[in-house]
Design an enzyme around this catalytic site. Sequence first.
Site, PDB file in Angstrom:
ATOM      1  N   GLU A 151      58.661  44.208 -20.747  1.00 55.92           N
ATOM      2  CA  GLU A 151      59.052  44.327 -22.166  1.00 55.92           C
ATOM      3  C   GLU A 151      60.181  45.368 -22.206  1.00 55.92           C
ATOM      4  OE1 GLU A 151      55.889  45.715 -24.693  1.00 55.92           O
ATOM      5  OE2 GLU A 151      56.937  45.222 -26.551  1.00 55.92           O
TER       6      GLU A 151
ATOM      7  N   HIS B  98      54.538  39.523 -22.884  1.00 55.81           N
ATOM      8  CA  HIS B  98      55.989  39.598 -23.123  1.00 55.81           C
ATOM      9  C   HIS B  98      56.813  38.977 -21.991  1.00 55.81           C
ATOM     10  CE1 HIS B  98      55.639  41.873 -26.802  1.00 55.81           C
ATOM     11  NE2 HIS B  98      54.794  42.691 -26.200  1.00 55.81           N
TER      12      HIS B  98
END
Lengths: 501, 501
Positions: free
Chosen positions: B349, B374
């Site tokens: 992320e 993510h």
Amino acid sequence: MWTVIVWPLLCLASAVFADDVFKKNIKERNYLLQKELNMMLGNDIVLSDSEDQANKIIMKLKNNELDYGFNNPQYFNYSKHFFEYKDDIKKSELFKLIKDMPKGAVLHAHDTGILSPDYVLSLTYWDDLFVCFEEENIHFLFSLELPKLPCKTAWQLMKHARYSSGNVKKFDAELRKHFTLVTKDPNQVYTDINVVWSKFQQYFITTSSLFSYKPIWEKYFYDTLKALRDDNVMYLEIRSVLPTLYDLDGNKYDAIDTAASYKKVLDTFLEVYPDFYGAKLIYAPLRFVDNKTVKEYLKIAKELKNKFPDLLAGFDLVGQEDLGVPTKEFLQVLSEASDEFEYFFHAGETNWYGTSSDENIVDAIVLKARRIGHAFAIVKHPLLMEEAKERDIAIEVNVVSNTVLKLVEDIRNHPLAVFLSKNLPVVISSDDPGLWEADPLSHDYYITFVGVASRHADIKLLKKLALNSLYYSTFPHKDKLIHEFEIRWTKFIDTIVQDHW
Amino acid sequence: MWTVIVWPLLCLASAVFADDVFKKNIKERNYLLQKELNMMLGNDIVLSDSEDQANKIIMKLKNNELDYGFNNPQYFNYSKHFFEYKDDIKKSELFKLIKDMPKGAVLHAHDTGILSPDYVLSLTYWDDLFVCFEEENIHFLFSLELPKLPCKTAWQLMKHARYSSGNVKKFDAELRKHFTLVTKDPNQVYTDINVVWSKFQQYFITTSSLFSYKPIWEKYFYDTLKALRDDNVMYLEIRSVLPTLYDLDGNKYDAIDTAASYKKVLDTFLEVYPDFYGAKLIYAPLRFVDNKTVKEYLKIAKELKNKFPDLLAGFDLVGQEDLGVPTKEFLQVLSEASDEFEYFFHAGETNWYGTSSDENIVDAIVLKARRIGHAFAIVKHPLLMEEAKERDIAIEVNVVSNTVLKLVEDIRNHPLAVFLSKNLPVVISSDDPGLWEADPLSHDYYITFVGVASRHADIKLLKKLALNSLYYSTFPHKDKLIHEFEIRWTKFIDTIVQDHW
């Protein structure tokens, strides 16, 4: 008693097993990361000892800059608008090295967008220039008498306008604004892509009669070649719409004459600077047209090819793709001429996924383009990326242009990062650096290296990008070009090592 | 005479040849585009006649919205900040359909970030709540007497503070600001990633003593399940740090008790709403720790697994990756426990390519994560994308979260577009929708469909995304889940066709 012996053994076995898992995982981790590093653009380059030393110096500078940004994202420039950090770049020691670096060729640039607004301003000091100031626009014309062209206010001699303004400095500062996109608060001024493209295109409209005055046209091209050479570029392929030129005697010069001008200037330049390796022309007229006009374009291209076989590299169409006519509309006409010309189509300079401008990329590929201009959107086309790689079609990436023209904000999200990771045939270029007051090529290289590429990407990437720009050019004797590049590169490496070790 | 006959033949041959090239190019163009469409996520879905009809309706709505944005980029919302258009979305007819659509499961959400600031504000109306207003921060505590905890000013009853303020509306409006990231001029307020993360984390700190009051904890979770069900979600896997809870009698409840609270609330909820398919827990404590603490985390996880084998889905570590400890620091400890737990690591992320936070992705893969949270940065890792696909590791994508938390501005540059184009195992989720005042899941689906995916992506993508969220869940009887989903989906399709045909 039995359990007393067996339990510790079981625990030991379990610990050994766990440790094995860890060792396996570490091994796999290193294997995957190393394999990915090996896949990156440039990782086939083998470094000499000197290059290795220079690499250490360069990577120390790069990592220092990245560490500082990682720890202080408020000061990490490359996540911001280019206009906010372009002047800071000049202070970077790494940038100075990249300026000195031999960078090969510029393969994607538009002929009247390369030099700075200060340079363009200086052209308005030439004699016989008339000007017409309208509310929003300015018109220029070189003439021996008052121009008869339409003007909503009145034509006047530029000299007169400037010196009767009462404040030449202020007058020039206002005038200069027409020759640049650079502004304070760019995100507030350029609120969407059409706003910035409109200002961008207005520049070309405003300057057209200034630049198409034949003596200026030739001077601008000469000075472009000089600026490229100063930025350690050795060869150029330049896109031009080849406008009609004019002079003070009322003569008009068509596209063929305009190309002849280029030829003449180039020959002169090469006499003065025999260490420059030349330039070729990509005839690239506007795409907001119908098939009939494209046929006329191709006729001109054919004549150019006949008259200047060494000058013409090939054909392209230019203009904002989202608003222009998609390439597929011209597919028949362009297919029919495809054995006559090398194509260098702009394609996929958009982030509208699945639209006709996005799909211009597939047309460029089936039309056997030798290189594709931008191909920003190709990252969303896994098959087309494979095809480009397999067919060895180079992607001309212009990072600064793409951020100024609002395709991407934080440069770390530029698809170039993906292209580099997959070893696509990338060349770095600069599009219209004059409009964003960047160097002819160095800013694009620097931002690619520090802002876009992996932290692990090193001098091998820089060398490969420069080599790619020569390899994917249409220069006829690439062996000579690359031989000369290697000589300059070695000198560059030696200088780094001497200066920094 | 000979030439008179041969020339026209040659010309004809050349024309025929040119026409052949065009036909070949058109064929190749269509082949490449079609092949790419077939590669996209969802293109293995075969539509029934009704689905086909519903698709036409949905695509008409989608294309109208896209055409409008393409022609008027100043009004194309998804290139702007989410806060500028989140309220406009509610007016979209397509959004209403997506709200009604059965969307399967939410697989990536944090337990105290789901409900709206208005909801959190309503909790401050509960009895026995004390508050301490400091210059920047607010502290809450439920108590029968004046709290003895440190307070730079003074503790007072919330009720008293509110009504003695003289203006309850203004008081509440000010208080509400602590429960949301939404603000005017977000780009000026959140100038870099650390600024927005700091406000984001402050929310969790501020609300911690509010939420960890046991009756509120249980109420919040009950209302979360209800909000998900209202947004046509049928199943949940929720991440929690499992904080220590407290009550008015001075009792403290540890992580195991907190999980027991979840179990109790879930059972009650399922009794009231037997059409909801349940929830599981991903124990996800903070990553800003050392190996000793991770070992303690894993001990807690083991106890959770023993006590609540049906509740615990697995383990994760949370917090801003760029500032936290990289996963590789814990690789040994996590490797040793890898046969005991399913892993669902947050990884990548970040947009710092080649850094340790970027490389958390490789650790997630070698640790055999079942899903990756993510994986924003995986787009720059071609090998890791292949590995994720081959090993069938799902990527939990949270588009709105990534734009609010400043990984990407124009949503069309979100790597999700690439994931979809390559048919990676994607599930769409919402992370902390309460903090950006989004619906529990619908906004993320809508923006994915209209803003990120190809213009060509249709109902097949929507259905596949919903099916993926079930398929990549840890729900034990997926056949039942998917059977039920199909029933709801058919109902949804029939309603669209009835209402719009």
